[in-house]
Write a protein that holds these residues in place. Structure first.
Motif, mmCIF file in Angstrom:
data_model
loop_
_atom_site.group_PDB
_atom_site.id
_atom_site.type_symbol
_atom_site.label_atom_id
_atom_site.label_comp_id
_atom_site.label_asym_id
_atom_site.label_seq_id
_atom_site.Cartn_x
_atom_site.Cartn_y
_atom_site.Cartn_z
ATOM 1 N N TYR A 70 55.984 78.170 31.437
ATOM 2 C CA TYR A 70 56.758 78.872 30.420
ATOM 3 C C TYR A 70 57.838 77.988 29.823
ATOM 4 C CZ TYR A 70 54.132 82.675 32.078
ATOM 5 O OH TYR A 70 53.059 83.447 32.412
ATOM 6 N N HIS A 80 55.022 92.320 31.544
ATOM 7 C CA HIS A 80 54.610 91.127 32.285
ATOM 8 C C HIS A 80 55.067 91.228 33.739
ATOM 9 C CE1 HIS A 80 54.413 86.427 32.124
ATOM 10 N NE2 HIS A 80 53.796 86.921 33.178
ATOM 11 N N GLN A 165 50.575 86.672 31.168
ATOM 12 C CA GLN A 165 51.191 86.665 29.845
ATOM 13 C C GLN A 165 50.141 86.876 28.755
ATOM 14 O OE1 GLN A 165 54.064 86.924 28.822
ATOM 15 N NE2 GLN A 165 54.376 85.938 26.846
ATOM 16 N N ASP A 202 56.430 85.798 24.329
ATOM 17 C CA ASP A 202 56.290 87.056 23.602
ATOM 18 C C ASP A 202 56.346 86.843 22.096
ATOM 19 O OD1 ASP A 202 55.970 88.466 25.860
ATOM 20 O OD2 ASP A 202 57.668 89.815 25.578
#
Length: 444
Positions: A70, A80, A165, A202
């Motif tokens: 990430y 998530h 994700q 996101d």
């Protein structure tokens, strides 16, 4: 006083019992320790303002939740985080002890509760499986099928964060996925992270969810792809009484879901004892060229075949694996009324036929010892035959594989894997004789 030989027997039995108890306690300790570690990792991942950049990852190479997947400063969404929590708390070991399995970790919103869920059982689920990097095939499949889908996704243990994700983004970006798709996850206990991943957040646009890189087929850093385990996991996550198991790169004919559900209703296939009927409904499979549109009707498909844009599945690789479907007989019959399907003829199974079919979710499971390439589907169809199932070929129903299958399109270890599974298949056929001693049918 016990005779000496009886004392010896009692002593050996005591030792054996103590050994079994010790083994059980050891396995329980390993599982509980693993679950505790995952809960700790989830707690760490959910801390406020946690930096998740490449240089702040957990030590070691094989953690379930790898922070380096990430971008720096990214926080986990509630959706998530909830999925990660379910995976850590409820995943279990598979029968081999090599994989963690999270069945139905995310469910489509159309499943309903109570009476709605009971009504949802009167349906047909498309059951499929794939590796993480092939999930890009799911949105068009969900849009085309227009019914429930159960998919089991395989990932390396270091990819779990990225996979979750992706589940979250697919549900956010595609209404059909959110409504109809149930996700399950399978991952090995220890494995490296694939180099083919691109981190997502996101804020990732829907058209950029998937990396432009593609993972080579069946290349998982020494981990054997457990296709039959995945099929069984996806099957167990279904709530409908009927299913059709296909690969992720296959697209059912337009309207097949509704047409067969209508046929099943007329035939009483959703009744209490419907699972007792030993019948499967075979769906012919064709390959089409990559650059042509998926045919909408049987008439369209046969026209494409005449123009060289379509051909029977596995025509170049293993024609005999599909020939007993009797494509000439199927093609000769005129298409039935739009929106309807009917059985056209019955076929007696012969080796090495491996058809795709619609069936009750109660049919025998796939043998999970078969991994990688070769004999994974035919072994299950072979068992159906020995168990006494009938094979009825459906008219006006078909499945499309995009792209012609060729000998040059396979991974380099295909032949070795196929030979290994061929030996296992011989053993499997011998086991069927013991499993069905009253059956006169054999797999030859």
């Amino acid at each position: 006083m016990f005779p000496r030989f009886l004392t010896s027997i009692v002593s050996w039995r005591s030792v054996a019992v103590l050994a079994v108890v010790a083994s059980v306690l050891q396995v329980t300790n390993v599982v509980l320790t693993w679950q505790l570690r995952q809960r700790q990792l989830i707690s760490m991942a959910g801390e406020k303002n946690t930096a998740l950049g490449p240089k702040t990852g957990l030590r070691g190479q094989h953690h379930l939740f790898r922070r380096r997947d990430y971008h720096l400063g990214q926080k986990l969404s509630d959706d998530h985080q909830a999925i990660l929590t379910r995976i850590a708390h409820w995943s279990v070991l598979d029968g081999s002890g090599e994989f963690r399995v999270s069945t139905g970790v995310v469910r489509g919103t159309e499943g309903g509760q109570g009476e709605e869920q009971e009504a949802a059982t009167q349906g047909l689920t498309l059951v499929t499986q794939c590796s993480f990097t092939r999930l890009q095939r799911l949105p068009p499949l969900a849009s085309h099928w227009q019914g429930p889908i159960s998919i089991a996704v395989f990932a390396l243990s270091g990819e779990v964060q990225a996979v979750v994700q992706t589940f979250h983004l697919l549900r956010k970006c595609y209404p059909e996925v959110r409504a109809n798709v149930t996700f399950s996850l399978v991952f090995p206990l220890n494995s490296p992270t694939s180099p083919h991943l691109t981190p997502t957040t996101d804020a990732t646009p829907c058209d950029r969810i998937f990396s432009s890189a593609r993972q080579p087929n069946y290349d998982f850093k020494g981990v054997q792809y457990p296709n039959n385990l995945l099929r069984n996991v996806a099957r167990k996550a279904t709530i409908t009484r009927l299913m059709m198991v296909v690969d992720i790169d296959m697209i059912p004919g337009e309207g097949l879901h509704d047409a067969f559900v209508s046929y099943a209703g007329r035939q009483g296939l959703f009744g209490e004892n419907s699972g007792e009927e030993k019948t499967v409904w075979v769906v012919p499979v064709y390959e089409i060229k990559e650059d042509v549109a998926v045919p909408k009707t049987k008439t369209d498909l046969l026209m494409m075949k005449e123009n060289g844009e379509a051909r029977t599945f596995y025509q170049e690789l293993c024609f005999k694996c599909q020939r007993y479907t009797d494509y000439p007989a199927w093609e000769k019959k005129s298409e039935v009324k739009a929106g309807k399907v009917e059985p056209l003829y019955e076929v007696l199974w012969q080796d090495p036929w491996e058809p795709f079919y619609i069936a009750s979710t109660k049919v025998p499971l796939y043998d999970e010892r078969f991994r990688q390439y070769g004999f994974n589907r035919i072994s299950q169809v072979c068992e159906l035959h020995v168990a006494g199932y009938r094979f009825l070929v459906l008219d006006s129903a078909f499945v499309i594989h995009r792209g012609f299958k060729t000998n040059t399109g396979f991974h380099t270890t295909k032949d070795v894997e196929q030979e290994r599974n061929r030996i296992l298949f011989r053993q499997f056929k011998g086991e069927l004789k013991e499993r069905y001693p009253e059956s006169s049918r054999r797999c030859y």
